[in-house]
Design a protein around this motif. Structure first.
Motif, PDB file in Angstrom:
ATOM      1  N   TYR A  55       0.843  -1.203   0.000  1.00 15.69           N
ATOM      2  CA  TYR A  55       0.000   0.000   0.000  1.00 15.69           C
ATOM      3  C   TYR A  55       0.878   1.252   0.000  1.00 15.69           C
ATOM      4  O   TYR A  55       0.645   2.196  -0.772  1.00 15.69           O
ATOM      5  N   GLY A  84       1.893   7.450  -6.522  1.00 23.19           N
ATOM      6  CA  GLY A  84       0.869   8.421  -6.883  1.00 23.19           C
ATOM      7  C   GLY A  84      -0.540   7.892  -6.912  1.00 23.19           C
ATOM      8  O   GLY A  84      -1.472   8.609  -7.297  1.00 23.19           O
ATOM      9  N   LYS A  85      -0.742   6.630  -6.493  1.00 25.65           N
ATOM     10  CA  LYS A  85      -2.090   6.078  -6.463  1.00 25.65           C
ATOM     11  C   LYS A  85      -2.921   6.775  -5.383  1.00 25.65           C
ATOM     12  O   LYS A  85      -2.405   7.156  -4.334  1.00 25.65           O
ATOM     13  N   SER A  86      -4.210   6.923  -5.647  1.00 33.36           N
ATOM     14  CA  SER A  86      -5.100   7.494  -4.641  1.00 33.36           C
ATOM     15  C   SER A  86      -5.267   6.497  -3.500  1.00 33.36           C
ATOM     16  O   SER A  86      -4.956   5.304  -3.646  1.00 33.36           O
ATOM     17  N   ILE A  87      -5.774   6.970  -2.371  1.00 28.49           N
ATOM     18  CA  ILE A  87      -5.954   6.084  -1.220  1.00 28.49           C
ATOM     19  C   ILE A  87      -6.875   4.912  -1.557  1.00 28.49           C
ATOM     20  O   ILE A  87      -6.528   3.751  -1.287  1.00 28.49           O
ATOM     21  N   PRO A  88      -8.043   5.144  -2.176  1.00 25.47           N
ATOM     22  CA  PRO A  88      -8.915   4.002  -2.515  1.00 25.47           C
ATOM     23  C   PRO A  88      -8.259   3.036  -3.502  1.00 25.47           C
ATOM     24  O   PRO A  88      -8.356   1.814  -3.343  1.00 25.47           O
ATOM     25  N   ASP A  89      -7.599   3.582  -4.536  1.00 27.02           N
ATOM     26  CA  ASP A  89      -6.976   2.715  -5.539  1.00 27.02           C
ATOM     27  C   ASP A  89      -5.828   1.908  -4.934  1.00 27.02           C
ATOM     28  O   ASP A  89      -5.655   0.720  -5.237  1.00 27.02           O
ATOM     29  N   ALA A  90      -5.032   2.558  -4.087  1.00 29.98           N
ATOM     30  CA  ALA A  90      -3.910   1.863  -3.457  1.00 29.98           C
ATOM     31  C   ALA A  90      -4.416   0.763  -2.530  1.00 29.98           C
ATOM     32  O   ALA A  90      -3.847  -0.334  -2.475  1.00 29.98           O
ATOM     33  N   LYS A  91      -5.494   1.057  -1.826  1.00 29.38           N
ATOM     34  CA  LYS A  91      -6.068   0.066  -0.909  1.00 29.38           C
ATOM     35  C   LYS A  91      -6.584  -1.147  -1.667  1.00 29.38           C
ATOM     36  O   LYS A  91      -6.391  -2.294  -1.245  1.00 29.38           O
ATOM     37  N   ARG A 123       1.112   4.140  -2.910  1.00 27.73           N
ATOM     38  CA  ARG A 123       0.860   5.559  -2.609  1.00 27.73           C
ATOM     39  C   ARG A 123       2.036   6.412  -3.072  1.00 27.73           C
ATOM     40  O   ARG A 123       1.850   7.514  -3.607  1.00 27.73           O
TER      41      ARG A 123
END
Length: 289
Positions: A164, A171-178, A168
């Protein structure tokens, strides 16, 4: 199969060497396997019960004895040996493990033999240190003797957290990284751990990944199943399946498999031999039900 049934009277326990660094989750895993909330009792090689304080004191002085036997009250049919300190890679510690395996392999008494090895790899520490034991000369010796070795990756949830953070940072968003973290963690596990181990001359028999074993929902059924599948000797497989108390489905599968492949015409014997795969079901002789 007569020999397999008689085995439980001659060798009522299954002996496992547990390899892994300190704080890798060894004791927690064994508690889960034995359905226990208590620490194991410790016995000397001759069966004398040892006080935990004495054992811990000698371990702190570097005098840990791999021959000591760890037994849980909840399931006394498992005997565990702890290779504490083996991950340090020192020649002395590796030699101790090598000698232990060699001695246990040389005996003709099944009850004194080593039946399997569980190598615990904690995924929350640098990988180079974690899987060093799997590439050591002593592990090669074990595998050359066809002893089942299961590599157990603990705290997989910690690897998900690592994945995770990596996502992040990309550059992934929090929802996408999760959402992507579990798959990325699996990729890391395969490329950094399982892949290298599979390229060794004698790779582990199988691999198991587990989340934090302190969590109630964490199960060791996969470990039980893969250990059973790695046992090629029918008598040892019967012994292991019948002493484990975590997976009744495994007992059913093995019993049904035996029945389907059996050509016995004697109904009483047919039933008694099938029942022998189940924990706590002891059939000392063929009898009428």
């Amino acid at each position: 199969m007569d020999q397999a049934i008689d085995l439980r009277s001659k060798c009522p326990h299954f002996r496992i060497l547990v390899v892994g660094r300190a704080n890798a989750g060894k004791t927690t895993l064994l508690k889960k396997v034995c359905n226990s909330v208590e620490d194991p009792e410790i016995f000397s090689p001759n069966g004398k019960k040892l006080e935990l304080a004495v054992v811990e004191g000698t371990a702190q002085r570097g005098e840990h004895d791999i021959e000591n036997q760890l037994i849980f009250k909840s399931n006394r049919q498992f005997i565990f040996h702890d290779s504490r300190g083996f991950e340090s890679g020192s020649a002395n510690e590796i030699q101790k493990v090598t000698d232990f395996i060699t001695t246990r392999s040389a005996t003709n008494e099944l009850a004194k033999q080593l039946h399997a090895i569980w190598c615990i790899v904690c995924l929350q520490t640098p990988p180079g240190r974690c899987w060093q034991p799997m590439s050591s000369s002593s592990t090669f010796l074990v595998l050359e003797k066809a002893l089942p070795v299961i590599a157990i990756f603990t705290k997989f949830d910690g690897l998900i957290d690592q994945a995770y953070g990596e996502l992040r940072d990309r550059g992934k968003s929090i929802p996408d990284a999760k959402n992507a973290a579990p798959e990325r963690a699996q990729e890391i596990l395969t490329s950094n751990f399982i892949g290298p181990l599979n390229t060794t001359k004698f790779p582990p028999s199988d691999f198991v990944q587990m989340d934090d074993m302190r969590m109630k929902e964490t199960s060791c059924i996969d470990l039980i199943n893969k250990t059973a599948n790695a046992l090629t000797d029918d008598t040892l497989k019967l012994l292991f399946v019948s002493v484990q108390q975590n997976n009744i489905d495994l007992c059913i599968i093995q019993a049904v498999g035996y029945w389907l492949n059996s050509d016995l015409q004697d109904v009483e014997r047919f039933v008694s031999e099938g029942i022998s795969w189940f924990p706590h079901a002891w059939v000392p002789q063929i009898c009428c039900f």
